[in-house]
Design a protein around this motif. Structure first.
Motif, PDB file in Angstrom:
ATOM      1  N   GLY A 169       0.787  -1.228   0.000  1.00 38.59           N
ATOM      2  CA  GLY A 169       0.000   0.000   0.000  1.00 38.59           C
ATOM      3  C   GLY A 169       0.813   1.269   0.000  1.00 38.59           C
ATOM      4  O   GLY A 169       0.295   2.344   0.344  1.00 38.59           O
ATOM      5  N   LEU A 170       2.082   1.179  -0.394  1.00 42.56           N
ATOM      6  CA  LEU A 170       2.955   2.350  -0.414  1.00 42.56           C
ATOM      7  C   LEU A 170       3.193   2.801  -1.850  1.00 42.56           C
ATOM      8  O   LEU A 170       3.430   1.987  -2.735  1.00 42.56           O
ATOM      9  CB  LEU A 170       4.298   2.030   0.249  1.00 42.56           C
ATOM     10  CG  LEU A 170       4.240   1.655   1.728  1.00 42.56           C
ATOM     11  CD1 LEU A 170       5.609   1.220   2.221  1.00 42.56           C
ATOM     12  CD2 LEU A 170       3.719   2.827   2.566  1.00 42.56           C
ATOM     13  N   GLU A 171       3.136   4.104  -2.043  1.00 40.34           N
ATOM     14  CA  GLU A 171       3.342   4.667  -3.375  1.00 40.34           C
ATOM     15  C   GLU A 171       4.406   5.746  -3.297  1.00 40.34           C
ATOM     16  O   GLU A 171       4.297   6.692  -2.512  1.00 40.34           O
ATOM     17  CB  GLU A 171       2.041   5.249  -3.914  1.00 40.34           C
ATOM     18  CG  GLU A 171       2.150   5.788  -5.330  1.00 40.34           C
ATOM     19  CD  GLU A 171       0.827   6.293  -5.871  1.00 40.34           C
ATOM     20  OE1 GLU A 171       0.837   6.861  -6.975  1.00 40.34           O
ATOM     21  OE2 GLU A 171      -0.192   6.133  -5.183  1.00 40.34           O
ATOM     22  N   GLY A 172       5.425   5.601  -4.102  1.00 46.72           N
ATOM     23  CA  GLY A 172       6.515   6.558  -4.054  1.00 46.72           C
ATOM     24  C   GLY A 172       6.746   7.252  -5.376  1.00 46.72           C
ATOM     25  O   GLY A 172       6.083   6.971  -6.379  1.00 46.72           O
ATOM     26  N   ALA A 173       7.685   8.168  -5.352  1.00 49.59           N
ATOM     27  CA  ALA A 173       8.108   8.885  -6.552  1.00 49.59           C
ATOM     28  C   ALA A 173       9.591   8.634  -6.753  1.00 49.59           C
ATOM     29  O   ALA A 173      10.324   8.333  -5.805  1.00 49.59           O
ATOM     30  CB  ALA A 173       7.830  10.380  -6.405  1.00 49.59           C
ATOM     31  N   ALA A 174      10.028   8.754  -7.993  1.00 49.40           N
ATOM     32  CA  ALA A 174      11.421   8.491  -8.330  1.00 49.40           C
ATOM     33  C   ALA A 174      12.161   9.791  -8.604  1.00 49.40           C
ATOM     34  O   ALA A 174      11.585  10.756  -9.111  1.00 49.40           O
ATOM     35  CB  ALA A 174      11.500   7.586  -9.562  1.00 49.40           C
ATOM     36  N   LYS A 175      13.444   9.797  -8.262  1.00 53.26           N
ATOM     37  CA  LYS A 175      14.300  10.914  -8.644  1.00 53.26           C
ATOM     38  C   LYS A 175      15.702  10.390  -8.891  1.00 53.26           C
ATOM     39  O   LYS A 175      16.106   9.369  -8.320  1.00 53.26           O
ATOM     40  CB  LYS A 175      14.312  12.020  -7.586  1.00 53.26           C
ATOM     41  CG  LYS A 175      15.078  11.730  -6.311  1.00 53.26           C
ATOM     42  CD  LYS A 175      14.994  12.932  -5.370  1.00 53.26           C
ATOM     43  CE  LYS A 175      15.769  12.728  -4.072  1.00 53.26           C
ATOM     44  NZ  LYS A 175      17.222  12.865  -4.236  1.00 53.26           N
ATOM     45  N   VAL A 185      11.274   7.894  -3.210  1.00 52.58           N
ATOM     46  CA  VAL A 185      10.835   8.647  -2.040  1.00 52.58           C
ATOM     47  C   VAL A 185       9.377   8.305  -1.783  1.00 52.58           C
ATOM     48  O   VAL A 185       8.516   8.514  -2.643  1.00 52.58           O
ATOM     49  CB  VAL A 185      10.992  10.163  -2.266  1.00 52.58           C
ATOM     50  CG1 VAL A 185      10.590  10.931  -1.014  1.00 52.58           C
ATOM     51  CG2 VAL A 185      12.424  10.504  -2.668  1.00 52.58           C
ATOM     52  N   VAL A 186       9.092   7.762  -0.598  1.00 50.88           N
ATOM     53  CA  VAL A 186       7.754   7.295  -0.257  1.00 50.88           C
ATOM     54  C   VAL A 186       7.230   8.096   0.929  1.00 50.88           C
ATOM     55  O   VAL A 186       7.807   8.027   2.020  1.00 50.88           O
ATOM     56  CB  VAL A 186       7.767   5.797   0.097  1.00 50.88           C
ATOM     57  CG1 VAL A 186       6.356   5.313   0.405  1.00 50.88           C
ATOM     58  CG2 VAL A 186       8.389   4.976  -1.025  1.00 50.88           C
ATOM     59  N   PRO A 259      13.416  14.885  -9.896  1.00 53.02           N
ATOM     60  CA  PRO A 259      12.290  13.957  -9.929  1.00 53.02           C
ATOM     61  C   PRO A 259      11.956  13.541 -11.359  1.00 53.02           C
ATOM     62  O   PRO A 259      12.115  14.325 -12.304  1.00 53.02           O
ATOM     63  CB  PRO A 259      11.145  14.764  -9.322  1.00 53.02           C
ATOM     64  CG  PRO A 259      11.817  15.821  -8.505  1.00 53.02           C
ATOM     65  CD  PRO A 259      13.059  16.161  -9.257  1.00 53.02           C
ATOM     66  N   LEU A 260      11.483  12.297 -11.498  1.00 55.26           N
ATOM     67  CA  LEU A 260      11.106  11.734 -12.785  1.00 55.26           C
ATOM     68  C   LEU A 260       9.663  11.267 -12.738  1.00 55.26           C
ATOM     69  O   LEU A 260       9.131  10.966 -11.663  1.00 55.26           O
ATOM     70  CB  LEU A 260      11.996  10.529 -13.128  1.00 55.26           C
ATOM     71  CG  LEU A 260      13.512  10.716 -13.117  1.00 55.26           C
ATOM     72  CD1 LEU A 260      14.188   9.369 -13.344  1.00 55.26           C
ATOM     73  CD2 LEU A 260      13.939  11.722 -14.170  1.00 55.26           C
ATOM     74  N   THR A 261       9.042  11.153 -13.901  1.00 51.65           N
ATOM     75  CA  THR A 261       7.752  10.477 -13.979  1.00 51.65           C
ATOM     76  C   THR A 261       8.024   8.972 -14.088  1.00 51.65           C
ATOM     77  O   THR A 261       9.113   8.553 -14.521  1.00 51.65           O
ATOM     78  CB  THR A 261       6.946  10.924 -15.205  1.00 51.65           C
ATOM     79  OG1 THR A 261       7.621  10.480 -16.397  1.00 51.65           O
ATOM     80  CG2 THR A 261       6.808  12.448 -15.251  1.00 51.65           C
ATOM     81  N   ARG A 292       5.411  15.990  -5.452  1.00 54.60           N
ATOM     82  CA  ARG A 292       4.265  16.313  -4.606  1.00 54.60           C
ATOM     83  C   ARG A 292       3.434  15.074  -4.358  1.00 54.60           C
ATOM     84  O   ARG A 292       3.258  14.248  -5.245  1.00 54.60           O
ATOM     85  CB  ARG A 292       3.354  17.356  -5.276  1.00 54.60           C
ATOM     86  CG  ARG A 292       3.832  18.788  -5.107  1.00 54.60           C
ATOM     87  CD  ARG A 292       2.817  19.711  -5.717  1.00 54.60           C
ATOM     88  NE  ARG A 292       2.249  19.132  -6.961  1.00 54.60           N
ATOM     89  CZ  ARG A 292       1.605  19.844  -7.865  1.00 54.60           C
ATOM     90  NH1 ARG A 292       1.436  21.122  -7.686  1.00 54.60           N
ATOM     91  NH2 ARG A 292       1.122  19.268  -8.955  1.00 54.60           N
ATOM     92  N   ARG A 293       2.892  14.979  -3.177  1.00 55.30           N
ATOM     93  CA  ARG A 293       2.040  13.833  -2.879  1.00 55.30           C
ATOM     94  C   ARG A 293       0.871  13.816  -3.841  1.00 55.30           C
ATOM     95  O   ARG A 293       0.216  14.822  -4.072  1.00 55.30           O
ATOM     96  CB  ARG A 293       1.522  13.893  -1.444  1.00 55.30           C
ATOM     97  CG  ARG A 293       2.651  13.825  -0.414  1.00 55.30           C
ATOM     98  CD  ARG A 293       2.133  13.647   0.981  1.00 55.30           C
ATOM     99  NE  ARG A 293       3.254  13.677   1.925  1.00 55.30           N
ATOM    100  CZ  ARG A 293       3.170  13.244   3.156  1.00 55.30           C
ATOM    101  NH1 ARG A 293       2.049  12.752   3.611  1.00 55.30           N
ATOM    102  NH2 ARG A 293       4.222  13.295   3.972  1.00 55.30           N
TER     103      ARG A 293
END
Length: 295
Positions: A169-175, A185-186, A259-261, A292-293
């Protein structure tokens, strides 16, 4: 042009100097350009810095000169710069606590850039209004490739890690790290301690290393890393820091921890060299903050 120029930033008075000094000699990138980048990226970067005790890497003689890490507020720190005393285990100077800088406003960003603080590093937690350390509000996993592996292999591991975290249930972003690796980054609720977050990250890293032994390693021993990606779960230790989103990196040319998509991660085409200060400013102007969240 005078050597020292008095400026006012949002009501704060400070001096900037040596704007023509070249800090990235191979690229001809000057201190003035460093100041320009950090001033323009600050509105997007500040939310990731606020409340986080800052460690800087300074290069007063440019990236080809001797750089040094700095945690404590240096002599001459303006009185308006917010600082907070925090413990530093194993301090080389034997101090139980040192005064860390908190970057809460644009003027502090400009002041640090003028000190040639090219790299900005932060922990995964913040302090409250009274300066007390809070539990972590983010989990960060660092992907560190062992040559000949590089960013393409990190992209592959990031996608595997994304799927594994989603199962919990964790969603993060990449950089990107701005150099050879990258981070996920979660966002967290702040309900777990640093030890609990670090323990969870270690369990996931070890699980994925067992499932993908030819691609992933979870042990820190460098002899195990060639051709693989080390999932560095230890970045969640309360005393560890990670390069901040949008920070410059000190390499031959100025690159940014950007940050990346997830589409970009899947495509696997971007390199660290593609993510220059100018490119990142353009990305932010058209895409906003990808960290951003909810992004």
């Amino acid at each position: 042009m005078p050597d020292r120029i008095p400026v006012e930033v949002d009501g704060r008075r400070l001096e900037i100097s040596n704007l023509d000094k070249v800090l990235y000699p191979r690229a001809g990138f000057t201190k003035g350009e460093v100041l320009d980048y950090y001033t323009r990226i600050a509105p997007t970067m500040l939310p990731h810095l606020r409340g986080r005790p800052l460690t800087r890497t300074r290069y007063p003689n440019g990236v080809e000169g001797a750089g040094f890490f700095e945690k404590n507020a240096p002599a001459g720190t303006p009185e308006w710069v917010r600082t907070v005393p925090l413990p530093v285990p194993g301090s080389s100077k034997g101090r139980e606590k040192i005064d860390f800088i908190l970057v809460d406003e644009l003027a502090t960003v400009v002041w640090l850039a003028n000190l040639a603080a090219l790299e900005l590093h932060t922990p995964q937690w913040r302090v409250d209004a009274e300066g007390r350390a809070l539990d972590p509000d983010q989990l960060v996993v660092d992907l560190d490739p062992g040559p000949p592996a590089g960013l393409p292999e990190c992209y592959e591991v990031a996608l595997i890690l994304r799927e594994r975290l989603a199962a919990d249930g964790l969603e993060g972003a990449a950089k990107t790290s701005g150099k050879k690796g990258m981070q996920l980054v979660v966002p967290l609720s702040g309900a777990e301690t640093a030890d609990e977050v670090s323990g969870y990250a270690k369990e996931v890293a070890e699980e994925l290393a067992r499932a993908h032994p030819k691609l992933i390693v979870a042990k820190m021993a460098k002899q195990l890393r060639p051709g693989k990606v080390f999932i560095d779960w230890s970045q969640n230790n309360a005393f560890k820091t990670t390069v901040a989103p949008y920070s410059l990196r000190a390499g031959p040319s100025p690159t940014v921890s950007a940050p990346l998509t997830w589409d970009e991660v899947e495509a696997g085409e971007l390199t660290a060299a593609d993510l220059t200060p100018a490119a990142v400013l353009e990305r932010v102007s058209t895409r906003g903050d990808l960290l951003r969240r909810g992004s």
